[in-house]
Write an enzyme that holds these catalytic residues in place. Structure first.
Site, PDB file in Angstrom:
ATOM      1  N   THR A   1      38.396  39.817  49.245  1.00 12.54           N
ATOM      2  CA  THR A   1      38.250  40.003  47.792  1.00 12.54           C
ATOM      3  C   THR A   1      39.226  41.062  47.284  1.00 12.54           C
ATOM      4  OG1 THR A   1      35.928  39.468  47.990  1.00 12.54           O
ATOM      5  CG2 THR A   1      36.572  40.588  45.981  1.00 12.54           C
TER       6      THR A   1
ATOM      7  N   HIS B   1      42.552  39.567  46.891  1.00 16.61           N
ATOM      8  CA  HIS B   1      42.652  38.795  45.630  1.00 16.61           C
ATOM      9  C   HIS B   1      42.946  39.740  44.465  1.00 16.61           C
ATOM     10  CE1 HIS B   1      41.426  34.899  47.121  1.00 16.61           C
ATOM     11  NE2 HIS B   1      40.363  35.421  47.706  1.00 16.61           N
TER      12      HIS B   1
END
Ligand code: NAD
Ligand code: ZN
Length: 344
Positions: free
Chosen positions: A40, A43
């Site tokens: 995450t 990202h």
């Protein structure tokens, strides 16, 4: 204090000075010791569509951590200054039907640490005391730093009974590798892990996979035959997010088999529903960790001899965070740890 911040609507992250977090009466202040970089976070670093939609700027990112409590809110009476802790990165509402019924991991309106609540890639973090997990002495700081993804692996792997079962894990990322270790610890017979990356398959083997499969050169029916399996896998854990991996998984289940789905699939993946219906398969979606039975299970497994530390392949000081994100983006690393304590 120093923190790694998403401070612009663009690719990258900045190490900068931000104000110390404040604590309320039910919060604790934690001095961060080490943190893990999650997919995450990558990202957010890359600033892809998901990140642009979900991350308000500026935001201190990061949610995998271990640290020591240095200050207690006035109403916190069951933790102590000096306690070594990790923490649950989902902050729940406490008021929805599931929260009130004690099913906190099904809360309908969670906030995410390092997503839309100031995160752990910092010298200090303030968290509600109810999100803090006090660590048992047997848990090393390295293991504690990755309790969050270890928890994803645990929640998924222990969703269905594994004793004596043949388990298929698609995807040998850090979570798939940890799930292999857990499945073996929980008494599975064969733990077969697939990937398309030989380095990751080597890591899966190191953690406990009994057979690894590069799906570019081998098929699952061949592997079943090699292993003397005749009826398919009893339990499967989807941890790649890859559509073809998911379809192959479904096609290789025994009738009545159970599938736990953690990998985040691309949009509108089609599957052959006939195989689900006529083979009586169960599919369960998995999100996050159970609060807090997963944390208890992780602790018990470490205390009963499980080790997941081999999944950590890179360690850097937080000032070298760029190197950590570089290692992550090359796609062959296990877990990457950033150290926030003294360099010594
Ligand atoms: P990762 O991206 O590091 O690992 C995925 C692996 O799948 C990679 O090694 C990749 O090479 C492999 N892969 C690609 N194509 C494949 C194929 N055809 N067959 C088999 N393997 C293939 O991810 P991770 O950090 O280990 O996390 C695993 C998955 O879980 C990701 O999809 C992630 O987004 C998801 N996730 C979900 C939750 C949740 O709460 N549901 C939480 C954390 C992570
Ligand atoms: Zn809720």
């Amino acid at each position: 204090m120093k923190a790694i911040v998403k401070d612009q609507n663009a690719k990258g992250l900045t190490l900068c000075d931000v104000p110390m977090p404040q604590i309320g009466p039910r919060d604790v202040l934690i001095q961060i010791d080490r943190t893990g970089i999650c997919g995450t976070d990558l990202h957010i670093y890359k600033w892809d569509d998901w990140a642009q939609k979900n991350i308000p700027v500026p935001m201190v990112i990061g949610h995998e951590f271990v640290g020591r409590i240095v200050e207690l809110g006035a109403q916190v009476d069951y933790l102590q200054i000096g306690d070594l802790v990790s923490g649950e990165g989902h902050l729940i509402c406490g008021r929805c039907r599931n929260c009130l019924a004690g099913r906190r991991h099904y809360c309908r309106s969670t906030r995410g640490v390092g997503i839309n609540f100031p995160g752990a890639f910092a010298e200090y973090i303030s968290l509600p005391a109810t999100n803090v997990w006090k660590l048992a002495p047997e848990v090393s700081k390295d293991t504690a730093a990755i309790f969050d993804p270890f928890g994803n692996a645990t929640h998924t792997a222990l969703t269905f009974p594994l004793l004596g079962e043949d388990v298929l894990i698609t995807g040998a990322g850090p979570i798939g590798c940890m799930a292999a270790a857990i499945a073996k610890h929980a008494g599975a017979r064969h733990v077969v892990v697939t990937d398309v990356n030989p380095e990751r398959l080597t890591l899966a083997q190191k953690l406990g996979a009994t057979r690894t499969v590069d799906v570019r050169s081998e098929t699952l029916p061949q592997v079943q035959e090699d292993l003397g399996m005749r009826e398919g896998f009893d339990v499967a854990l989807e941890m790649s997010g890859n559509a073809q991996a998911f379809r192959d998984l479904i096609a290789n289940m025994r009738h009545g088999g159970k599938i736990a789905l953690l990998g985040i699939l691309e949009n509108n993946v089609g599957i052959d529903w006939d195989q689900i219906i006529f083979n009586s398969l169960t599919i369960k979606g998995i999100y996050g960790r159970k609060m807090y039975s997963t944390w208890y299970e992780m602790t018990s497994m470490i205390q009963s001899g499980l080790s997941i530390e081999d999944v950590i392949t890179h360690r850097y000081h937080y000032t070298e965070f760029e190197k950590g994100f570089q290692a992550m983006s090359e796609g062959s690393s296990g877990k990457v740890i950033l150290n926030w304590a003294d360099l010594g």
